[in-house]
Design an enzyme around this catalytic site. Structure first.
Site, PDB file in Angstrom:
ATOM      1  N   SER A 105       0.927  -1.164  -0.073  1.00  0.00           N
ATOM      2  CA  SER A 105      -0.143  -0.026   0.021  1.00  0.00           C
ATOM      3  C   SER A 105       1.063   1.234   0.202  1.00  0.00           C
ATOM      4  CB  SER A 105      -0.987  -0.011   1.200  1.00  0.00           C
ATOM      5  OG  SER A 105      -1.854  -0.860   0.965  1.00  0.00           O
ATOM      6  N   LEU A 145      -8.893  11.542  -1.718  1.00  0.00           N
ATOM      7  CA  LEU A 145     -10.064  11.765  -2.358  1.00  0.00           C
ATOM      8  C   LEU A 145     -11.381  10.995  -1.504  1.00  0.00           C
ATOM      9  CD1 LEU A 145     -11.807  11.412  -5.054  1.00  0.00           C
ATOM     10  CD2 LEU A 145     -11.155   9.407  -5.384  1.00  0.00           C
ATOM     11  N   THR A 179      -4.143   6.637   3.447  1.00  0.00           N
ATOM     12  CA  THR A 179      -2.866   5.991   3.528  1.00  0.00           C
ATOM     13  C   THR A 179      -1.666   6.902   3.519  1.00  0.00           C
ATOM     14  OG1 THR A 179      -3.542   3.789   2.961  1.00  0.00           O
ATOM     15  CG2 THR A 179      -1.007   4.306   2.866  1.00  0.00           C
ATOM     16  N   ALA A 257      -3.529   2.116  -9.444  1.00  0.00           N
ATOM     17  CA  ALA A 257      -3.302   1.546  -8.097  1.00  0.00           C
ATOM     18  C   ALA A 257      -3.919  -0.081  -8.023  1.00  0.00           C
ATOM     19  CB  ALA A 257      -3.904   2.347  -6.892  1.00  0.00           C
ATOM     20  N   GLU A 378     -10.035   0.909  -2.814  1.00  0.00           N
ATOM     21  CA  GLU A 378      -9.799   1.174  -4.351  1.00  0.00           C
ATOM     22  C   GLU A 378     -10.849   0.531  -4.905  1.00  0.00           C
ATOM     23  OE1 GLU A 378      -7.259   2.762  -4.820  1.00  0.00           O
ATOM     24  OE2 GLU A 378      -5.737   2.502  -3.560  1.00  0.00           O
TER      25      GLU A 378
END
Length: 399
Positions: A105, A145, A179, A257, A378
């Site tokens: 990550s 986001l 993260t 990602a 994600e």
């Protein structure tokens, strides 16, 4: 790529590479994968159980090491980035997540969510200022986001930026589950503006920026997860990413990602399968190794088949990416199925290890708990399912 993949086989059925997938890799890809595997074995595996237990991740220590190995933004060209193929990046993610999902990550967020938008959509000044330092691991990035009330529906974000009469942007709002948030030097933040959703390059020492770590996690503990808050945070006019507007910007980053995740999840699954295989051959019950029991063999076989199948899916999608043919729906296919397969492998491996499967002396429960987060972030499993549903029917099931 400098050399051509060639199929090799050295007799026998390898329980760790049953379909001889290693022979489908080029020499360069194989070397990158082995280099990352050795790094994980030497630097991560001896300590990651303790990091997980303590809820820590030594990003400042490991960042420069990974930068020296060329792992940060490795699939990007120029500005100190390694410029490898997408497949090589995926294979690196596979090996990193075989160590821990938190490690992968960190690399995914740094390269695909923070560096990629600057590389793809930033100004030349943005690129020169940040990318070389980020590639070297000297500066850490994060990606803002998701919000407390907008996860699967990022278009409903409330964070907003307004340009004042002097041209500066004033940013207000918050982001959640970020993260690297509290350890980042720069954040790529997406906000609503009068002209639609725009991305902003935000140095984290800007007045009005605060980050609060999220504690009491039972998953991704060897990873920093934060809430970001923007309180009348003032940015210059040129802080906006000039190369993109609308949701295309953040969604393209997420696609990058997710590509790393569909490889990475199989690394976690492989680690669980290998731990279960070794344990089953060593653990003696009723005078024989439990690997001799039919039910145990069935479990091991199902795990092995899932690892091999998922690795082939990932490798195929990597080849499509490297030839410019990969679609976002195909990435959803890989992310959805490989993560759920890895989670099932982890659960089955936990059963093979019995009570030992819940201790951090073995990697299985750590991977199993981590994969519960990977299953959700994600893009949740449900959202990826609906993406595929729209792709095959032509009918959207959500707006």
């Amino acid at each position: 790529m400098a050399d051509t993949p060639h199929l090799t086989r050295v007799g026998g059925d390898d329980p760790l590479d049953f379909l001889a997938i290693d022979g489908l890799l080029s020499d360069e890809e194989r070397q990158i994968q082995q280099t990352v595997r050795q790094f994980v074995g030497d630097r991560i595996l001896p300590e990651v159980g303790r990091w997980y237990e303590e809820g820590t991740f030594p990003a400042r220590e490991l960042g420069p090491v990974m930068g020296e190995l060329g792992l940060l933004g490795m699939h990007l060209e120029g500005y100190g980035c390694a410029g490898t193929s997408g497949t090589a990046y995926g294979l690196a993610c596979l090996e990193l997540e075989a160590g821990d999902s938190g490690l992968r990550s960190f690399v995914s967020v740094q390269g695909s969510l923070a560096m990629f938008p600057i590389w793809a959509y930033g100004s030349e000044e943005h690129k020169e200022t940040w990318l070389p330092r980020m590639a070297a691991g000297e500066a850490i990035g994060c990606f803002g986001l998701t919000e407390p009330d907008s996860g699967s529906d990022p278009g409903s974000m409330r964070t907003h930026a307004k340009q004042d009469a002097g041209g500066d942007w004033v940013l207000n709002g918050s982001k959640m589950w970020i993260t690297n948030g509290s350890i980042a030097d720069v954040a790529v933040v997406w906000a609503r503006t009068d002209g639609g959703v725009r991305g902003f390059v935000v140095p984290t020492d800007t007045p009005g920026f605060t980050a609060h770590d999220i504690h009491r996690k039972a998953s991704l503990r060897a990873s920093v997860t934060s809430e970001l808050v923007f309180d009348d945070l003032r940015l210059p006019a040129d802080a906006v990413l000039p190369g993109v507007s609308g949701m295309k910007g953040p969604l393209s980053c997420l696609n990058e990602a997710r590509f790393g995740i569909l490889f990475g999840a199989i690394g976690a699954g492989r680690a669980c399968y290998e731990a279960a295989l070794d344990y089953a051959k060593d653990r003696v019950q009723f005078g024989v190794p439990i690997a001799s029991f039919q039910l145990t063999q069935r479990k091991l076989v199902e795990m092995m088949v899932a690892v091999q199948r998922g690795t082939l899916v990932a490798l195929h999608l990597g080849r499509l990416k490297d030839t410019g043919q990969l679609t976002s729906a195909q990435v959803s296919f890989g992310k959805m199925d490989n993560v759920r397969q890895a989670l099932e492998i982890a659960r089955e491996a936990r059963g093979v290890l019995g009570a030992n499967g819940i201790t951090l002396e073995y990697p299985v429960i750590r991977h199993m708990n981590n994969l519960e987060s990977v299953y959700t972030y994600e893009g949740t499993n449900e959202i990826h399912t609906l993406v595929l549903g729209q792709a095959i029917t032509g009918i959207g099931a959500f707006s």
